[in-house]
Write an enzyme that holds these catalytic residues in place. Structure first.
Site, PDB file in Angstrom:
ATOM      1  CG  ASP A 181      -6.412  28.478   9.074  1.00 46.24           C
ATOM      2  OD1 ASP A 181      -6.448  29.703   9.275  1.00 46.24           O
ATOM      3  OD2 ASP A 181      -7.394  27.812   8.689  1.00 46.24           O
ATOM      4  CE  LYS A 192      -1.123  31.896   4.215  1.00 40.59           C
ATOM      5  NZ  LYS A 192      -1.894  30.842   4.888  1.00 40.59           N
ATOM      6  N   GLY A 221      -7.572  35.290   9.301  1.00 42.49           N
ATOM      7  CA  GLY A 221      -6.940  36.044  10.368  1.00 42.49           C
ATOM      8  C   GLY A 221      -5.606  35.451  10.736  1.00 42.49           C
ATOM      9  CG  HIS A 222      -2.473  35.944   9.505  1.00 45.86           C
ATOM     10  ND1 HIS A 222      -3.268  36.627   8.619  1.00 45.86           N
ATOM     11  CD2 HIS A 222      -1.910  34.937   8.803  1.00 45.86           C
ATOM     12  CE1 HIS A 222      -3.174  36.066   7.419  1.00 45.86           C
ATOM     13  NE2 HIS A 222      -2.365  35.041   7.517  1.00 45.86           N
ATOM     14  CD  GLN A 251      -8.764  32.817   1.595  1.00 43.96           C
ATOM     15  OE1 GLN A 251      -8.717  32.984   0.393  1.00 43.96           O
ATOM     16  NE2 GLN A 251      -9.887  32.979   2.266  1.00 43.96           N
TER      17      GLN A 251
END
Length: 475
Positions: A87, A90, A133-134, A317
């Protein structure tokens, strides 16, 4: 046991313009801060060589710093990896860098195939699953919460490649594609799925939940998406790969093995004879829809390298969740560090050039496990709210704490970063003081020379959090 302290930064605003220098595993990293026109920073690229420059970005808008751009000098194959427990932002960095590359690849292992990772441009590769998730926004400000489908899908010229290191949950994959297309994002012919990628079935998610329940108070704190059991099937060599969908005559037998294993292992799992038949029929239909996506991505990406295309690889991650180097057993089931780029995509180590480590100005982690610089109580709640620290996939509140330089130095040592990317500095703007954890000490004051593998040692550090302070000069 406690964290030692050295230095105090009185406020975020005091370092908005200037530099902060730190030594990470033998390399002095100069971090350049700038708030053009009093705008708050969203991202700062920190170069290991101050003369090579920095670029600052505020809400997707780039500003030139006082030194030459670092981006143009990045290698043909460049990786973006997390330096903490995930988180870090990235995907946002990849979105920004992608226009400078011909190919964008995602590397890491997540969980089920809910979408695909993140990155943009002409090609995107992914390793892992859809646990992490992004959240990204397109040019019109429309929000996209992605899990497995690369953010590169938002660029019309991008081909998104899901590498062999991914575990794929097909129902979620197709659901995500349908969602993207309903918003006007064309996916046809733009997503390639490795024939070597393993499938994640609903049974893996059931087993994940049963395993956590079995652990009781020692639970790992997974998302329950099935990533661990899916990788377990892979390592036990009874997993089912994407390419197996081309041989339906053998698929039912392999499904029976998976389901029988779960029934034999967990008493609470009720195996009904018609379950495997229903799963088989479902996947017969999925196989037909997936066929146009299935590709030998190892060959595809290596051909791209031979053609001198610039490739950007995004890891999922972070190193502190690496199965080997993270806070075991509170880790993921794969290798989201530098080595995962090669194993998750099938490329040679010698072709990997620059590696950019992404690190938040503070630290967060999801689930259980040691967290030496964690802020408990109201302070942690304040930071969580300011940073909107809630999981994209699960909505779970993230644990928050100060920036841990010990862990950052450890990650830099393992990955050999050529640059660091500092994100979310603006979240700290309203705080009267910023603390940094700069070293670990035993209760007797003995300095711990590296990030410890011993879980009991890490837990003692966490228990002595009251002594964690970092004070250092501002530039």
């Amino acid at each position: 046991m406690s964290l030692s302290s050295s230095a105090s930064i009185s406020s975020a605003s005091s370092i908005c313009n200037g530099s902060y220098s730190a030594k990470l595993y033998g390399t002095r990293v100069s971090v350049h801060f700038s708030f053009p026109n009093n705008k708050q920073l969203r991202t700062v690229i920190c170069s290991a060589d101050a003369n090579r420059g920095a670029t600052v970005i505020e809400q997707g808008v780039s500003y030139s710093a006082s030194v030459p751009s670092r981006i143009a000098s990045l290698g043909q194959v460049t990786g973006v990896l997390g330096c903490q427990w995930g988180d870090e932002g990235k995907g946002k960095l990849v979105d920004i860098l992608a226009k400078h590359f011909d190919v964008v690849a995602r590397c890491q292992a997540y969980v089920w195939f809910h979408f695909l990772g993140l990155l943009i441009l002409k090609t995107y590769y992914c390793q892992g699953g859809a646990n992490a998730g992004h959240t990204i926004y397109n040019a019109e400000g429309q929000k996209f919460a992605l899990h497995l489908v690369p953010s590169g899908i938002l660029n019309e010229e991008t081909v998104c490649v899901i590498g062999n290191g991914v575990v794929v949950h097909l129902p979620s994959f197709f659901k995500e594609i349908d969602g993207l297309e309903s918003k006007g994002v064309s996916c046809e012919g733009r997503i390639l799925v490795s024939d070597r990628a393993h499938l994640l079935f609903d049974i893996h998610q059931v087993v994940d939940g049963l395993r956590e329940a079995e652990l009781a108070k020692s639970f790992i704190g997974t998302t329950g998406r099935g990533i661990g059991p899916a990788y377990s099937s892979k390592v036990l060599r009874n997993g089912i790969r994407v390419g197996d969908l081309r041989h339906m005559d053998k698929l039912r037998e392999k499904l029976e093995v998976l389901i029988s294993d779960a029934a034999a292992r967990f008493e609470l799992y009720k195996h009904q004879p018609d379950v495997s038949m229903q799963v088989f029929e479902d996947y017969r239909q999925y196989a037909k829809r997936l066929e146009p996506f299935i590709t030998d991505t190892v060959c595809y990406i290596n051909d791209a390298i031979s053609q001198k295309k610039r490739i950007l690889v995004e890891g999922g991650q972070a190193t502190m969740l690496d199965i080997d180097f993270g806070t075991y057993p509170f880790v993921t089931s794969s290798s989201p560090s530098a080595g995962g780029i090669c194993t998750g995509l099938g490329i040679a180590p010698r072709v990997v050039g620059d590696l950019i480590g992404v690190v938040k100005a503070y630290t967060t982690r999801v689930g259980s496990g040691p967290f030496p610089t964690e802020i408990l109580g109201e302070g942690g709640d304040l930071l969580r709210t300011a940073g909107q620290e809630f999981g994209t996939t699960t909505g779970r509140p993230r644990r928050c704490g100060w920036l841990d330089i010990v862990a950052l130095r450890y990650c830099s040592m393992i990955n050999g970063f050529s640059s660091l990317n500092l994100t979310k500095l603006d979240v700290l703007s309203e705080l009267p003081e910023i603390q940094l954890g700069v070293s670990y000490k035993q209760n007797d004051g003995t300095l711990i020379q590296s990030f410890p593998a011993d879980l009991s040692v890490l837990e003692q550090i966490q228990a002595s959090f009251n002594f964690v302070l970092c004070r250092g000069p501002t530039a």
